[in-house]
Design an enzyme around this catalytic site. Structure first.
Site, PDB file in Angstrom:
ATOM      1  N   ASP A 170       0.828  -1.201   0.000  1.00  0.00           N
ATOM      2  CA  ASP A 170       0.000   0.000   0.000  1.00  0.00           C
ATOM      3  C   ASP A 170       0.864   1.254   0.000  1.00  0.00           C
ATOM      4  O   ASP A 170       2.029   1.234   0.409  1.00  0.00           O
ATOM      5  CB  ASP A 170      -0.900   0.028   1.243  1.00  0.00           C
ATOM      6  CG  ASP A 170      -2.055  -0.955   1.152  1.00  0.00           C
ATOM      7  OD1 ASP A 170      -2.324  -1.443   0.047  1.00  0.00           O
ATOM      8  OD2 ASP A 170      -2.682  -1.226   2.195  1.00  0.00           O
TER       9      ASP A 170
ATOM     10  N   LYS B 119      -3.518   3.594  -2.577  1.00  0.00           N
ATOM     11  CA  LYS B 119      -4.751   4.360  -2.747  1.00  0.00           C
ATOM     12  C   LYS B 119      -4.604   5.672  -1.999  1.00  0.00           C
ATOM     13  O   LYS B 119      -3.995   5.743  -0.946  1.00  0.00           O
ATOM     14  CB  LYS B 119      -5.957   3.601  -2.200  1.00  0.00           C
ATOM     15  CG  LYS B 119      -6.202   2.245  -2.859  1.00  0.00           C
ATOM     16  CD  LYS B 119      -7.403   1.574  -2.235  1.00  0.00           C
ATOM     17  CE  LYS B 119      -7.703   0.234  -2.891  1.00  0.00           C
ATOM     18  NZ  LYS B 119      -6.652  -0.763  -2.599  1.00  0.00           N
TER      19      LYS B 119
ATOM     20  N   MET C  71      -9.119   7.419   8.349  1.00  0.00           N
ATOM     21  CA  MET C  71      -9.359   7.936   6.990  1.00  0.00           C
ATOM     22  C   MET C  71     -10.460   8.994   6.970  1.00  0.00           C
ATOM     23  O   MET C  71     -11.307   9.008   6.082  1.00  0.00           O
ATOM     24  CB  MET C  71      -9.706   6.783   6.037  1.00  0.00           C
ATOM     25  CG  MET C  71      -8.612   5.739   5.917  1.00  0.00           C
ATOM     26  SD  MET C  71      -9.109   4.267   4.997  1.00  0.00           S
ATOM     27  CE  MET C  71     -10.156   3.423   6.187  1.00  0.00           C
TER      28      MET C  71
END
Length: 261
Positions: free
Chosen positions: A35, A57, A171
């Site tokens: 990631d 991402k 997030m």
């Protein structure tokens, strides 16, 4: 013969917080699918000959769609490689590890999970702010503040607005104005402390102390680089008296604390 895929939690960023098993498997990997938020200090531990495949991402941008990540893991394992799927935090806490495991199982690829210290635990120990504390919080809840494109942020706000529980939001930086407004509307006090921690446990760690009424404006004035974790609840107020120094290499750095003063 097909290889095997290890779905490994890299923890919050400090390489010393990797489990022994995670480190052993990482250093024997032939392929590392990682990631964006896996820290450079941990990526430096990958073997010199390993193929490193970034599939990171970011908010509003997925460089590699999840379906393609699933396909990559299957393809690499079918080629006989020992594959490490390296994820920030823990693969089973907002890590989509179980979705990748489903794809591997459907393809007949053997896999295993290796847990990691999740960001909330890392941030708590790095900052000195506990997630539970007698008289302040009897429980803790983890939620994601991310939402799919053009979708509403669907959470049970009445349930989350519990003054006896610490709420940890992963997030959530892009949606913190809405999150704070929803919690206030559900009954949480305007002055409820909020501690934001970016890059917890790493040399890039930054912190911001605010409250529900001001966190959106404070973030707009002093943006924090992802990943950012939010600790919402009375325990966050302990930061003013219990704060630990920033990680060793940052002790001379500017500590951003706003509000409550």
């Amino acid at each position: 013969m097909a290889g095997k895929v290890y779905l490994i939690g890299a923890g919050p960023g400090d390489p010393d917080l990797l489990t022994l098993k995670a480190l052993r498997l990482l250093q024997s990997a032939e392929v590392v699918v990682h990631d964006r938020l896996v820290s450079p200090e941990i990526m430096a531990l990958t073997p010199a000959g390993a193929l490193c495949v970034p599939v990171g991402k970011a908010a509003g941008f997925h460089s590699v769609p999840q379906d393609r990540i699933n396909e990559l893991l299957v393809e690499m394992a079918r080629d006989g490689h020992r594959v490490v799927r390296l994820k920030g935090g823990d693969p089973l806490i907002f890590g989509r590890g179980s979705e990748e495991a489903e794809a591997l199982a459907a393809a007949g690829i053997p896999y295993a999970y290796v847990p990691g210290i999740t960001a909330a635990q890392g941030a708590a120990c790095s900052t000195g702010v506990p997630l539970t504390h007698r008289g302040l919080a009897t429980g803790v809840r983890y939620v994601t503040g991310h939402r799919a494109q053009d979708a509403a942020l669907e959470l049970d706000w009445q349930s989350l607005a519990d003054p006896d529980t610490t709420l940890v939001v992963y997030m959530g930086a892009a949606n913190m104005v809405e999150i704070a407004a929803r919690l206030i509307a559900a009954g949480m006090p305007l002055d409820l402390p909020v501690l934001a921690v970016a890059h917890a446990t790493t040399p890039r760690e930054r912190r911001m102390l605010s409250d529900l009424a001001r966190i959106g404006a404070d973030l707009a004035r002093q943006p924090m680089e992802a990943p950012v974790l939010f600790v919402i609840g009375r325990v966050a107020g302990l930061y003013e008296t219990a704060a630990l120094p920033l990680p060793q290499r940052q002790r001379g750095a500017h500590l951003r604390v706003v509000g409550h003063g």
